[in-house]
Design an enzyme around this catalytic site. Structure first.
Site, PDB file in Angstrom:
ATOM      1  N   CYS A 120      -8.326   1.624  13.602  1.00 33.71           N
ATOM      2  CA  CYS A 120      -9.756   1.507  13.936  1.00 33.71           C
ATOM      3  C   CYS A 120     -10.336   0.322  13.173  1.00 33.71           C
ATOM      4  CB  CYS A 120     -10.498   2.789  13.561  1.00 33.71           C
ATOM      5  SG  CYS A 120     -12.266   2.747  14.010  1.00 33.71           S
ATOM      6  N   CYS A 164     -15.637  -0.288  11.248  1.00 33.51           N
ATOM      7  CA  CYS A 164     -16.384  -0.581  10.017  1.00 33.51           C
ATOM      8  C   CYS A 164     -16.192  -2.023   9.564  1.00 33.51           C
ATOM      9  CB  CYS A 164     -16.012   0.398   8.900  1.00 33.51           C
ATOM     10  SG  CYS A 164     -14.327   0.239   8.275  1.00 33.51           S
ATOM     11  N   CYS A 224     -22.831  -5.339  -1.440  1.00 33.07           N
ATOM     12  CA  CYS A 224     -23.343  -4.754  -0.202  1.00 33.07           C
ATOM     13  C   CYS A 224     -24.863  -4.580  -0.218  1.00 33.07           C
ATOM     14  CB  CYS A 224     -22.685  -3.396   0.051  1.00 33.07           C
ATOM     15  SG  CYS A 224     -20.928  -3.489   0.455  1.00 33.07           S
ATOM     16  N   ASP A 275       0.804  -1.229   0.000  1.00 34.46           N
ATOM     17  CA  ASP A 275       0.000   0.000   0.000  1.00 34.46           C
ATOM     18  C   ASP A 275       0.833   1.273   0.000  1.00 34.46           C
ATOM     19  OD1 ASP A 275       0.892   0.036   2.602  1.00 34.46           O
ATOM     20  OD2 ASP A 275      -1.045  -0.399   3.498  1.00 34.46           O
ATOM     21  N   CYS A 285     -19.836   4.151  11.824  1.00 30.52           N
ATOM     22  CA  CYS A 285     -18.633   4.998  11.855  1.00 30.52           C
ATOM     23  C   CYS A 285     -18.858   6.181  12.789  1.00 30.52           C
ATOM     24  CB  CYS A 285     -18.290   5.493  10.451  1.00 30.52           C
ATOM     25  SG  CYS A 285     -16.817   6.566  10.412  1.00 30.52           S
ATOM     26  N   CYS A 334     -19.422  -5.362   9.793  1.00 32.18           N
ATOM     27  CA  CYS A 334     -19.736  -5.836   8.442  1.00 32.18           C
ATOM     28  C   CYS A 334     -20.242  -7.281   8.481  1.00 32.18           C
ATOM     29  CB  CYS A 334     -18.500  -5.740   7.555  1.00 32.18           C
ATOM     30  SG  CYS A 334     -18.754  -6.385   5.886  1.00 32.18           S
TER      31      CYS A 334
END
Length: 382
Positions: free
Chosen positions: A242, A245, A190, A136, A200, A249
């Site tokens: 964090c 989220c 989703c 990344d 969030c 899920c």
């Protein structure tokens, strides 16, 4: 189009400890250009991203005559096998799951380098084979590559979601001049679910897979200097990253992969006692936490976050330690954060000695961070 080689690479990837692998062509990701430009113009980026948008979108800008991109995923644990010891009256902080174990950048690079070595050994090609691996910190957008290579779909939280491991995966990719048959991209699944958006704490998720990264608590735990007050209570006792989220899920329900020994968390490291972090030396920090991905910004953000976490935990036994920080630490932002934390723990009813101590500090203080936090706390106590 090198189908036999592709099959050998897939088989070898399993032997190397790569949990998912996919292939896509090296055409551009130009459809994301407008979105990236809008995000940058809106101030929604962090500055951690690769700065040149063109290089994030066009593989031929960063690699000579690219033909394919190989995308890989490694699944990481979501549960600690052994709980840390209990120290009476002491609270612990926590690192997000993506920072458990050895820094994933190193693990992914190891797997990709081994895969590249294998390809060079078995490829029957007269041309010079070239490769560019990246994680990344590279130019390309990992989730966009992985989605197009068929590893999973990009959820409303902006993360890649795989069928087998949910979003608890590390991603890497290898650009190469070898042409491979591309795999089939996976579309978003989703549906009408908005659990990640609703959960969030800061409203960072925009609903379409993008986010205002400036509002993301993971980003806020990685900043230096004073953390804006609006985020302090929301990080609770998390000192890096964090997971909210991901935790809410539905695709992550029950997902917990323990395939890689180097990813297994040491409970005393990833859920450390908070108070000792206030006085930890640089050497001690590097020895204990240096192998984690969460240590990349150094000791100071972790210390600041630990001070905030003590305030959020209302740990009264930490008051002497926080007052010591306020008196002797040379860094104004760390001292000011400790002032905030003391105010959080004490509430609205300080003892006269503490009130007088803060007033004396304010009278002699020159650092603007300290002046601001002392003024707020004293006003609350009046």
């Amino acid at each position: 189009m090198n189908q036999a080689l592709k099959e050998r690479i897939i088989a070898e990837s399993k032997q190397l400890g790569i949990d998912k692998i996919g292939f896509t062509d090296a055409s551009s990701f130009a459809h994301l250009k407008t979105s990236l430009e809008e995000q940058k113009a809106a101030g929604h980026t962090t500055g951690f991203e690769h700065p040149i948008i063109e290089e994030r979108l066009y593989p031929d800008k960063i690699f000579e005559q690219p033909q394919s991109i190989i995308s890989i995923a490694l699944a990481y644990p979501t549960k600690i096998k052994e709980k840390p010891g209990i120290t009476r009256g002491e609270r612990r902080g926590s690192f997000a799951r993506a920072s458990w174990g050895i820094d994933y950048h190193n693990i992914l690079r190891d797997r990709m380098n081994k895969l590249i070595t294998f390809i060079k050994e078995v490829a029957e090609d007269d041309t010079e084979l070239t490769f560019k691996p990246m994680v990344d910190t590279g130019e390309l957008i990992d989730v966009a590559v992985a989605q197009r290579a068929g590893l999973g779909f990009i959820g409303k939280n902006g993360l890649l979601i795989t069928e087998e491991f949910g979003s608890y995966v590390y991603l890497g990719e290898i650009i190469t001049n070898i042409p491979f048959e591309p795999d089939t991209p996976i579309e978003n699944q989703c549906g009408e679910c908005t659990k990640c958006i609703d959960a969030c704490p800061t409203g960072a998720l925009l609903g379409d897979g993008r986010m205002n990264a400036q509002l993301c608590l993971s980003y806020q735990t990685q900043t230096r200097g004073m953390m804006p007050e609006e985020f302090r209570s929301k990080i609770r006792t998390v000192i890096y990253g964090c997971d909210i989220c991901q935790q809410v899920c539905p695709f992550n329900k029950g997902k917990d992969a323990h395939f890689h020994e180097e990813m297994e968390p040491d409970p005393e490291v990833v859920t450390p006692l908070l108070k000792p972090l206030l006085t930890i030396s640089n050497k001690e920090f590097k020895t204990k936490f240096g192998y984690l991905a969460g240590s990349w910004r150094g000791k100071k953000p972790i210390q600041r976050n630990a001070i905030i976490a003590l305030g959020n935990a209302r740990q009264k036994s930490a008051l002497p330690d926080l007052l010591q920080v306020i008196e002797v630490d040379p860094r104004p932002d760390i001292r000011a954060t400790a002032v905030w934390s003391v105010g959080k723990i004490v509430g609205t009813q300080p003892n006269p000695e503490l009130y007088a101590f803060f007033e004396d500090l304010l009278a002699d203080e020159e650092a603007p961070e300290m002046i601001e936090e002392l003024t707020k706390v004293i006003k609350k106590w009046q």
